[in-house]
Design an enzyme around this catalytic site. Sequence first.
Site, PDB file in Angstrom:
ATOM      1  N   HIS A 120      46.238  35.772  19.836  1.00  0.00           N
ATOM      2  CA  HIS A 120      46.629  35.141  21.101  1.00  0.00           C
ATOM      3  C   HIS A 120      47.347  36.101  22.045  1.00  0.00           C
ATOM      4  CE1 HIS A 120      47.494  31.743  23.698  1.00  0.00           C
ATOM      5  NE2 HIS A 120      48.794  32.011  23.673  1.00  0.00           N
ATOM      6  N   SER A 137      48.136  32.561  28.530  1.00  0.00           N
ATOM      7  CA  SER A 137      48.441  31.312  27.844  1.00  0.00           C
ATOM      8  C   SER A 137      48.682  30.195  28.876  1.00  0.00           C
ATOM      9  CB  SER A 137      49.633  31.526  26.899  1.00  0.00           C
ATOM     10  OG  SER A 137      49.749  30.481  25.977  1.00  0.00           O
ATOM     11  N   ASP A 169      42.238  33.973  18.110  1.00  0.00           N
ATOM     12  CA  ASP A 169      43.364  33.245  18.694  1.00  0.00           C
ATOM     13  C   ASP A 169      43.607  31.968  17.888  1.00  0.00           C
ATOM     14  OD1 ASP A 169      45.196  31.878  20.254  1.00  0.00           O
ATOM     15  OD2 ASP A 169      44.076  32.074  22.124  1.00  0.00           O
TER      16      ASP A 169
END
Length: 421
Positions: free
Chosen positions: A360, A232, A326
Site C-alpha cells: 500500500h 490512499s 496492497d
Amino acid sequence: MAATVILQPAGRCSWDEPVRIAVRGLAPRQPVTLRASLRDEKGTLFRAHARYQADAGGLLDLERVPALGGSFTGLEPMGLLWALEPEKPLVRFVKRDVQTPFAVELEVLDGHEPDAGRVLGRAVHERDFLRPGVRREPVRAGRVRATLFLPPGAGPFPGIIDLFGSGGGLCEYRASLLAGHGFAVLALAYFGFEDLPEYLDDMHLEYFEEAVDFMLQHPKVKGPNVGLLGFSKGGDLCLSMASFLKGITATVLINSCVANTIVALHYKDMIVPSLGSDIGRCTINESGLWNFLDVWDNPLEERNHPSIIPLERAQGPFLFIVGMDDHNWRSDFYAQIASERLQAHGKDRPQIIYYPGTGHCIEPAYFPPCRASVHTVLHQPIFHGGEPKAQSRAQVDAWQQIQTFFHKHLNGKKSVQCSKI
C-alpha cells in the site's frame, strides 16, 4: 582503520538521488560486512547490513559486486538504504522535519557478520529533503493549512497539490522532494493539524477548492491549471477535486479508491456518501497485524453506486499507481473500475501502472518499504503488504513515472532524467 569509504556524490545529496558506495584499501578477496544506520527525529534506530567480498585489487564497488547475504542479496547498489529496518517493530520511516537531512552512518567491518571483527572504515552520508535553493513557505491562508515548496529560480512553476491519507497531520517530505524537480508543490493538511478538525469527519470540498484557488493566484505558480497527487484516502479526495472543481489538469493516484471513503463528502448542495464498510470483516494474521482488504464493500453493487466519484467529469488525464500486493484495499480493482467508467463515457482510458510484489505505502525513491505500521489514528498495527526488494524497485520507477506524467501534462515536457539503479 585500514579502508576508505568512497561516496559519489561526496557531499550531501537528495534522498531520492542514488549514491555510489565503494570501499578502497581492502586486502584481495577480503570478506567484509557493510552496515548502515540512522536515527529518525524520534530517536528510532534504523539498520541494514550486507556481506561482501572485495575484488582481486582490494576494491569493493556496490555497483559491481553482489551482496552475499544479510538484509538483502544480489546486486543492489542502494540496498543499504532501502533495506533499513526499524529497531522497534512497526515504526514507519518518515521525515518529519524536511529542513534537516538524515545522517546515514556507513561502517566497514572485517569478516562476515555475525562473526565480523573490527571496524575498518567509516563514513557519514547526509541525505537532504530540500535540494539547494528549494524554498519552504508555511501557508495559513483563509482556512488553508499547508506548506508550499518552491524550486530555485524566478518561476513561475507548474503547480501540484499533494495529499496524504487517513493518518492526518501535515506530511511534507514528498512535496519537498518533488519541488526539487521543478514543481511548486503544496503539501496540504486536511485534519489532525493545528486548528483543523482533530479527526476525519464530514469533508467539505470547499476547503480543497480554497487550496486550488490559493495555488492559481500565487505569482510563482504557472496557471491556468494545477496537478493533484494523492495517496490512499488523499487519492479519492483528489479524484473528487478533479471531478467537481475547476483548474485541475492532471491527477496521480497512489493506491486509491474510485469511491468516496470513510466519511461523507459535501460540496455546495451535494453529498457523496462514503463507500460502505464493515470492520467486522477485518482479519488479523498470525503476527497480530490487521488486514483491511475485505472491509470495504464492492463499489459496483447498486447500493454503493452513490459513493462512486464521477471521474468522467474531470478535465484532465489520470495516472493510477497500483501496488498489486496492497492489503489495505483493492487498488487494482478500483483502477480497473475507473478505466471502464471513463471509456464508457467516451473518455480516454487512464494510464495505469501495476507493480507486482508492492504493498500500500508506495513512497519516493529509496525509501525503506513499509510492510506494516501502527496507524496514527486507529492505533492498531496495520498490514500494508509488499515484498521489500520488489517494492524498492517499484518506488524508484513510480517516482520517475510521477515526474514524467506531471512534466508532460503541466509543463509540456516528455521525460525526466532517469535515476541510476
